[in-house]
Design an enzyme around this catalytic site. Structure first.
Site, PDB file in Angstrom:
ATOM      1  N   HIS A  34     -54.195 -84.787 -41.338  1.00  0.00           N
ATOM      2  CA  HIS A  34     -54.947 -85.290 -42.488  1.00  0.00           C
ATOM      3  C   HIS A  34     -56.423 -85.288 -42.117  1.00  0.00           C
ATOM      4  O   HIS A  34     -56.795 -84.876 -41.004  1.00  0.00           O
ATOM      5  CB  HIS A  34     -54.444 -86.679 -42.889  1.00  0.00           C
ATOM      6  N   GLY A  36     -58.351 -87.521 -41.181  1.00  0.00           N
ATOM      7  CA  GLY A  36     -58.669 -88.267 -39.954  1.00  0.00           C
ATOM      8  C   GLY A  36     -58.594 -87.334 -38.741  1.00  0.00           C
ATOM      9  O   GLY A  36     -59.472 -87.335 -37.872  1.00  0.00           O
ATOM     10  N   HIS A  37     -57.531 -86.503 -38.692  1.00  0.00           N
ATOM     11  CA  HIS A  37     -57.419 -85.527 -37.600  1.00  0.00           C
ATOM     12  C   HIS A  37     -58.577 -84.532 -37.670  1.00  0.00           C
ATOM     13  O   HIS A  37     -59.123 -84.129 -36.647  1.00  0.00           O
ATOM     14  CB  HIS A  37     -56.114 -84.728 -37.705  1.00  0.00           C
ATOM     15  N   GLN A  61     -42.360 -91.022 -26.919  1.00  0.00           N
ATOM     16  CA  GLN A  61     -43.172 -92.175 -27.306  1.00  0.00           C
ATOM     17  C   GLN A  61     -42.608 -92.910 -28.517  1.00  0.00           C
ATOM     18  O   GLN A  61     -43.184 -93.885 -28.972  1.00  0.00           O
ATOM     19  CB  GLN A  61     -44.624 -91.765 -27.542  1.00  0.00           C
ATOM     20  N   GLY A 147     -58.422 -91.059 -32.067  1.00  0.00           N
ATOM     21  CA  GLY A 147     -58.877 -91.855 -33.212  1.00  0.00           C
ATOM     22  C   GLY A 147     -58.860 -93.343 -32.915  1.00  0.00           C
ATOM     23  O   GLY A 147     -57.972 -93.842 -32.220  1.00  0.00           O
ATOM     24  N   GLN A 148     -59.831 -94.031 -33.503  1.00  0.00           N
ATOM     25  CA  GLN A 148     -59.946 -95.471 -33.282  1.00  0.00           C
ATOM     26  C   GLN A 148     -58.853 -96.272 -33.997  1.00  0.00           C
ATOM     27  O   GLN A 148     -58.629 -97.431 -33.702  1.00  0.00           O
ATOM     28  CB  GLN A 148     -61.316 -95.936 -33.770  1.00  0.00           C
ATOM     29  N   ASP A 150     -55.795 -95.942 -33.574  1.00  0.00           N
ATOM     30  CA  ASP A 150     -54.866 -96.300 -32.500  1.00  0.00           C
ATOM     31  C   ASP A 150     -55.675 -96.908 -31.361  1.00  0.00           C
ATOM     32  O   ASP A 150     -55.812 -96.329 -30.281  1.00  0.00           O
ATOM     33  CB  ASP A 150     -54.094 -95.060 -32.043  1.00  0.00           C
TER      34      ASP A 150
HETATM   35  O1  PAF Z   1     -52.046 -90.356 -31.499  1.00  0.00           O
HETATM   36  C1  PAF Z   1     -51.155 -89.476 -31.506  1.00  0.00           C
HETATM   37  O2  PAF Z   1     -50.995 -88.702 -32.455  1.00  0.00           O
HETATM   38  C2  PAF Z   1     -50.236 -89.360 -30.314  1.00  0.00           C
HETATM   39  O3  PAF Z   1     -49.949 -90.606 -29.785  1.00  0.00           O
HETATM   40  C3  PAF Z   1     -50.773 -88.417 -29.223  1.00  0.00           C
HETATM   41  C4  PAF Z   1     -52.063 -88.949 -28.625  1.00  0.00           C
HETATM   42  C5  PAF Z   1     -51.012 -87.033 -29.811  1.00  0.00           C
HETATM   43  C6  PAF Z   1     -49.756 -88.278 -28.091  1.00  0.00           C
HETATM   44  O4  PAF Z   1     -48.552 -87.754 -28.540  1.00  0.00           O
END
Ligand code: PAF
Length: 282
Positions: A34, A36-37, A61, A147-148, A150
């Site tokens: 999106h 943000g990315h 994760q 991104g901030q 996270d």
């Molecule tokens: O923030 C994310 O999208 C994920 O945690 C990352 C940093 C790509 C690791 O899989």
């Protein structure tokens, strides 16, 4: 734009980049891109000669299998968006490439992972630490962009880079929001219209709490009031709403204007878990 699937393939391009002394910026993502990315990508473009975007939905994760199974994937749209941003490389490994076997190593981030995301998503930061370390080792970037939104993930990765003396610069990019304030997230596309409208309680409660704190209301009162606001919602349920130090992630019992602080929130909208945060004293 070149799409690269393995570390061995990337190594050829990396060796070329060494000859011309070009800097490499990495934007790690799990796809479903999106704006943000794309902000991360644009920042990477402005600061590095070669931009690599990785797309890998990292299974280790996810502490919730349903969340992993339903994580949105929009590969063709993602590639179009990245092409439009003139990204140089997309690194898109498969699971066997990244995890030929289950890692024995686990990373414990100590106190940083005993609170908030760490406490509510056991094992999450171990998975993030492993994949980010792998991406850093494979791509060997000079800079990496996160991104901030996270915020705790950024702190964990800063710690990883510091503790392992990884030679790269981290750049944290401000949260991109929809016009009504909702923080952009790949998970937003899974919200029903009713959940999407109630999701505004995340940013609204952060903004309200920030104002109340700055007006002098004690934190416990602010927090209790926000908890009751959430109880009135039919589709939103609060997981946490905490005042924290934005790097150490220690929680504060009260607001002190002389200390750095941010408020962090996590809540479910139906089955979709969203997080957000707002700096109070940056
Ligand atoms: O923030 C994310 O999208 C994920 O945690 C990352 C940093 C790509 C690791 O899989």
């Amino acid at each position: 734009m070149q799409v690269v699937y393995t570390g061995a393939d990337w190594k050829k391009y990396w060796l070329e980049s060494l000859k011309s002394d070009k800097s490499i910026g990495l934007v790690p993502t799990m796809g479903a891109l999106h704006e943000g990315h794309l902000d991360l990508v644009r920042k990477a473009k402005s600061k590095s000669d070669i931009v690599v975007v990785s797309i890998f939905v990292n299974p280790t994760q996810f502490n919730n299998q349903e969340d992993f199974d339903n994580y949105p994937t929009t590969i063709n749209e993602d590639l179009d968006k990245l092409r439009n941003e003139y990204v140089d490389f997309v690194f898109m490994p498969n699971t066997e490439t990244i995890y030929p076997e289950k890692p024995e190593l686990s990373i414990n981030f100590g106190a940083l992972e005993t609170v908030l995301e760490g406490a509510f998503r056991p094992g999450h930061f171990n998975g993030v630490g492993i994949i980010v370390s792998k991406l850093f080792n494979i791509i060997k970037p000079h800079m990496a962009f996160f991104g901030q939104k996270d915020l705790q993930q950024s702190s964990v990765i800063k710690r990883l880079v510091k503790d392992l003396s990884i030679d790269l610069q981290l750049v944290i990019v401000p949260t991109r929001r929809e016009d009504d304030g909702l923080a952009m997230s790949s998970r937003n596309v899974r919200l029903s219209p009713a959940e999407r409208s109630q999701a505004l309680i995340l940013i609204n409660s952060l903004a309200k709490a920030k104002q109340e704190l700055l007006d002098g209301m004690p934190w416990f009162e602010v927090q209790n009031q926000i908890k009751s606001d959430f109880e009135e919602m039919t589709l939103a349920s609060l997981e946490y709403f905490e005042l924290i130090h934005p790097e150490r992630f220690t929680t504060y019992k009260d607001f002190d204007a002389s200390q750095k602080s941010s408020i962090c929130v996590a809540a479910y909208l139906g089955k979709i878990r969203l997080i957000d945060n707002l700096p109070i004293i940056p």
